[in-house]
Write an enzyme that holds these catalytic residues in place. Structure first.
Site, mmCIF file in Angstrom:
data_model
loop_
_atom_site.group_PDB
_atom_site.id
_atom_site.type_symbol
_atom_site.label_atom_id
_atom_site.label_comp_id
_atom_site.label_asym_id
_atom_site.label_seq_id
_atom_site.Cartn_x
_atom_site.Cartn_y
_atom_site.Cartn_z
ATOM 1 N N GLU A 122 2.618 5.506 -3.861
ATOM 2 C CA GLU A 122 2.762 6.692 -4.720
ATOM 3 C C GLU A 122 4.204 7.255 -4.750
ATOM 4 O O GLU A 122 4.638 7.615 -5.831
ATOM 5 C CB GLU A 122 1.825 7.826 -4.259
ATOM 6 C CG GLU A 122 0.370 7.537 -4.342
ATOM 7 C CD GLU A 122 -0.161 6.911 -3.054
ATOM 8 O OE1 GLU A 122 -1.304 7.153 -2.717
ATOM 9 O OE2 GLU A 122 0.589 6.178 -2.389
ATOM 10 N N ASP B 46 0.841 -1.203 0.000
ATOM 11 C CA ASP B 46 0.000 0.000 0.000
ATOM 12 C C ASP B 46 0.873 1.249 0.000
ATOM 13 O O ASP B 46 2.067 1.206 0.306
ATOM 14 C CB ASP B 46 -0.911 -0.009 1.223
ATOM 15 C CG ASP B 46 -2.210 0.745 0.991
ATOM 16 O OD1 ASP B 46 -2.306 1.473 -0.019
ATOM 17 O OD2 ASP B 46 -3.139 0.596 1.806
ATOM 18 N N ASP C 255 -8.639 4.289 -3.149
ATOM 19 C CA ASP C 255 -9.675 4.448 -2.125
ATOM 20 C C ASP C 255 -10.868 5.228 -2.654
ATOM 21 O O ASP C 255 -11.110 6.381 -2.267
ATOM 22 C CB ASP C 255 -9.083 5.148 -0.899
ATOM 23 C CG ASP C 255 -7.968 4.339 -0.259
ATOM 24 O OD1 ASP C 255 -7.872 3.143 -0.541
ATOM 25 O OD2 ASP C 255 -7.190 4.920 0.512
#
Length: 775
Positions: A417, A414, A481
């Site tokens: 980025e 996760d 998300d």
């Protein structure tokens, strides 16, 4: 002008000078060429950037020098670089303009065509400008250290035909398919207005070429304005791009050659992945597992999301809630579950590894070495810099020692980025502003390389960000998300089609959306499912069971199928007694389709092409599909049209020209080239099967670890058909050395006969396996 020849050059590199510019032409295959331009020769001749694994190859290329410039030719391409333009004194208005304004780069005439003379790309212009106030780029210099190379904003504009259509470029959730007529910001941005954006700077076109923009900084791409496509990147030292010539399949094969293949995921990744935000304890997870097995529902993966640890970066499991993860995983494995756990790349100062990372300089940091953090609003610590190979190796070793040792099979990488935007910070590879988009490539590689070395099973890595070549790291991706709304569901369809069109075959959504449900939501139409017995879970969102069901139906026909979200419960029995049998129906259908889906994965491994495909890929001669983003093909057989409107029980579906189409549910046959209105009650997602399709279906199993046989081979008559049925052990890398099973199935429509290259496949309809569907 002739500085190097193609044949015999150590790097197959041809270097030209055009006034102040250095132009480099590098062949990578007969249909692939790399071009770079710079005002700095050392940058122009540098190797291609991150994510490009291939090396230049000049075999089959010839070159000649003529009065009209330098020519390079292969069996596929004809490239011309025009002579340098003569410098002459300007006069009249041009002279007056030149007193105050001038371009940053000299003109370079570059023309790329096929060998039969069909134009593919003309370079209209290029730029390489120092940061300045006029362009609003002066701030970039604040992110450059004295030891870094100079910063330039680099750009290039290419000709775009009036009927050109453009697809790919990663993930943009604004809800359109064809990029033409749009401006796209190619950057990893969690806060993008429509949902997280992800930059994969590869575009495929209907005009016989694909383009890879070889620059990892934040890039603005515009398509079709002023009859040109333009790319502008915040930072670089050159313009660098690849042209891949050919049809769509050739474009994907070229991308695969440049950036690497897509490994076969474990077969479990094609099954059902159950997650929520979040399973808080060992007891809760085991209860969910038992709930599926007691109901005899098919499922493969259970996911443990964040906050299982005592501190961010502690790499542990809270013993109060996870008293014996080893025993838990042993029990889950005995029930034929795989387990995936979320591992973040962030470390708070109080965590046990923080001081080590500080001392080693392995955190993403500011110019003075201070680790980058998100204070005051974000208190989750700093990101490890996995662009540093030593840090990447340490990170995997730490994951291995703390999680693989407990029996976990797969990892959710996760916040890739990374979560703290890197502009103004620094990686091992250089300034974050220059290398803004590369982190997920390095981070997923840290997992993949470690898993290949230290684990017997195939790597499965869930990531929400990507970059050129990240598909080669055993990663599957999802759309981040997203919110639980009908608008978001509608936009997921074209979002996913463009992402997979970027050379990333595996993508899915959080079924139902990740964000918390609003306290109340009153639907425009009467809900199709009664929410009254699911109030604990859906609150005042009256139409949420309907929304979740429609989303689940759509998820059944995605490359990966994963339910996730911030509801109290998220299992198929969590949304009411009316929704439950519908969700179970599609869960079983997913596993019935397993032989078909797994065979599609093999084709993506071989070709680099996606198997969830916008209609433009298979029906390019039908102008009606160029910007049709609300339906798609799943493999060569299935046309899927998700229902994304609340309260509706019919759906308008366009059936592409050039084929006949069978309704998957009723077997009604319709001609292509028309739009039809079909029944779409709440338990039905419109699906059509292309005439000539061979659709292998599997026996019912509760896990991909169970032995599944071919229960039915459906043949839809009306055209000749072919299908490659593929299987392997589903778990190891033995397939890479040829340990797999392939059966070539062929339907002869004239003879009405199915043939197989494998005698063990029963192709005689009298034996009860083959079902021949007629109009």
């Amino acid at each position: 002008m002739l500085l190097a020849t193609l044949e015999g050059s150590a790097r197959a590199q041809f270097v030209l000078h055009r006034n102040e510019a250095t132009v480099v032409v590098e062949p990578y295959a007969p249909n692939i060429v790399h071009v770079s331009l710079s005002l700095r020769e050392q940058d122009a001749v540098a190797p291609a950037g991150y994510g490009i694994l291939a090396r230049p190859v000049a075999d089959g290329w010839t070159q000649r020098q003529g009065a009209d410039g330098a020519h390079f030719r292969s069996q596929a391409l004809d490239i011309q670089v025009a002579p340098a333009s003569e410098k002459k004194a300007e006069s009249g208005t041009h002279a007056d303009i030149a007193k105050f304004f001038n371009g940053s780069t000299p003109w370079v005439g570059l023309h790329i065509a096929t060998v039969d003379g069909r134009s593919l790309v003309d370079l209209r212009g290029w730029g390489m400008a120092v940061p300045n106030y006029k362009d609003g780029t002066a701030w970039l210099n604040a992110d450059r250290r004295p030891s870094d190379p100079p910063f330039f904003t680099v750009s290039a504009s290419f000709s775009a035909a009036a009927d050109e259509h453009d697809y790919g470029m990663g993930q943009n959730q604004e809800g359109y398919l064809d990029r033409r007529g749009h401006v796209l910001r190619c950057a990893h941005d969690y806060n993008a207005p429509g949902g997280q954006s992800v930059c994969v700077p590869f575009v495929v076109t209907n005009k016989g070429y694909g383009l890879v923009w070889d620059n990892p900084s934040r890039t603005t791409a515009s398509f079709g304005f002023n009859d040109q496509n333009t790319f502008l990147s915040e930072v670089g030292q050159r313009v660098s791009f690849f042209i891949i010539a050919g049809d769509y399949e050739a474009q994907y094969k070229g991308y695969r050659l440049l950036t690497g293949d897509t490994p076969m995921p474990p077969k479990s990744a094609f099954g059902y992945i159950q997650s929520k935000q979040r399973y808080t304890s060992q007891q809760e997870l085991l209860q969910v597992a038992r709930g599926y097995r007691e109901r005899h529902l098919p499922i493969d993966d259970l996911v443990i999301d964040w906050f299982h640890y005592t501190k961010m970066g502690q790499m542990d499991m809270d013993p109060a809630k996870w008293p014996d993860p080893v025993a838990m995983n042993r029990e889950l494995h005995q029930m034929h579950f795989q387990t995936m756990i979320s591992v973040w790349p962030r470390f708070v100062p109080e965590s046990r590894y923080y001081n080590t990372l500080m001392q080693k300089g392995w955190l993403m940091h500011q110019d003075d070495g201070t680790p980058t953090n998100g204070l005051p609003y974000d208190r989750a610590g700093s990101d490890i810099d996995t662009t540093n190979p030593e840090a990447a190796q340490w990170y995997w070793n730490t994951v291995r020692d703390n999680y693989v040792s407990k029996g976990f099979d797969a990892f959710w990488a996760d916040e890739t980025e990374p979560d703290l935007p890197p502009n103004g910070s620094y990686f091992h590879v250089g300034p974050g502003t220059q290398f803004f988009n590369v982190y997920p490539l390095f981070h997923t590689a840290a997992f993949y390389n470690g898993m290949r070395k230290d684990m017997p099973g195939r790597a499965l890595i869930l990531s929400r960000d990507s970059y050129l070549g990240a598909q080669h790291n055993g990663a599957i991706f999802w759309s981040s998300d997203i919110s639980p709304s009908w608008d978001v569901l509608r936009r997921q369809v074209p979002t996913g089609l463009n992402f997979v069109a970027s050379g990333m075959p595996y993508w899915s959504t959080d079924i139902g959306g990740w964000q918390y449900l609003p306290q109340s939501h009153k639907p425009e139409h009467p809900p199709l499912l009664d929410p009254s017995d699911a109030r604990e879970n859906v609150g005042g969102f009256d139409d949420y069971p309907e929304l979740y069901t429609r989303w689940f139906e759509y998820g059944t026909f995605q490359p990966n199928m994963r339910a996730h979200g911030s509801r109290l419960h998220n299992e198929v029995w969590s949304y009411g007694k009316q929704a439950e049998p519908i969700l179970e129906k599609y869960l079983r259908l997913r596993y019935e389709l397993m032989p078909y889906l797994y065979s599609l994965g093999w084709q993506s491994h071989l070709t680099g092409a996606p198997f969830m495909r916008g209609l433009f890929l298979d029906f390019g001669n039908d102008p009606n599909v160029a910007d049709l983003g609300d339906e798609y093909m799943l493999g060569p057989a299935l046309l899927v049209a998700p229902v994304t409107e609340q309260g509706v029980t019919t759906r308008s579906v366009y059936l592409p020209a050039g084929a006949s189409w069978y309704n998957f549910w009723t077997n009604e046959c319709l001609q292509g080239g028309q739009r039809v209105t079909v029944a779409a009650p709440i338990d039905t997602i419109p699906v059509f099967v292309r005439a000539g399709s061979i659709l292998p279906l599997g026996s019912m199993v509760e896990s991909t670890q169970d032995k599944q046989t071919i229960s039915t081979i459906k043949v839809y008559t009306g055209a000749d058909g072919q299908f490659t049925l593929y299987d392997d052990d589903g778990t190891t890398y033995a397939y890479e050395s040829g340990k797999h099973h392939i059966a070539e199935l062929h339907w002869d429509n004239h003879a009405q006969r199915l043939n197989s290259s494998d005698a063990s496949i029963p192709v005689d309809p009298a034996k009860g396996v083959v079902q021949v569907v007629h109009p």
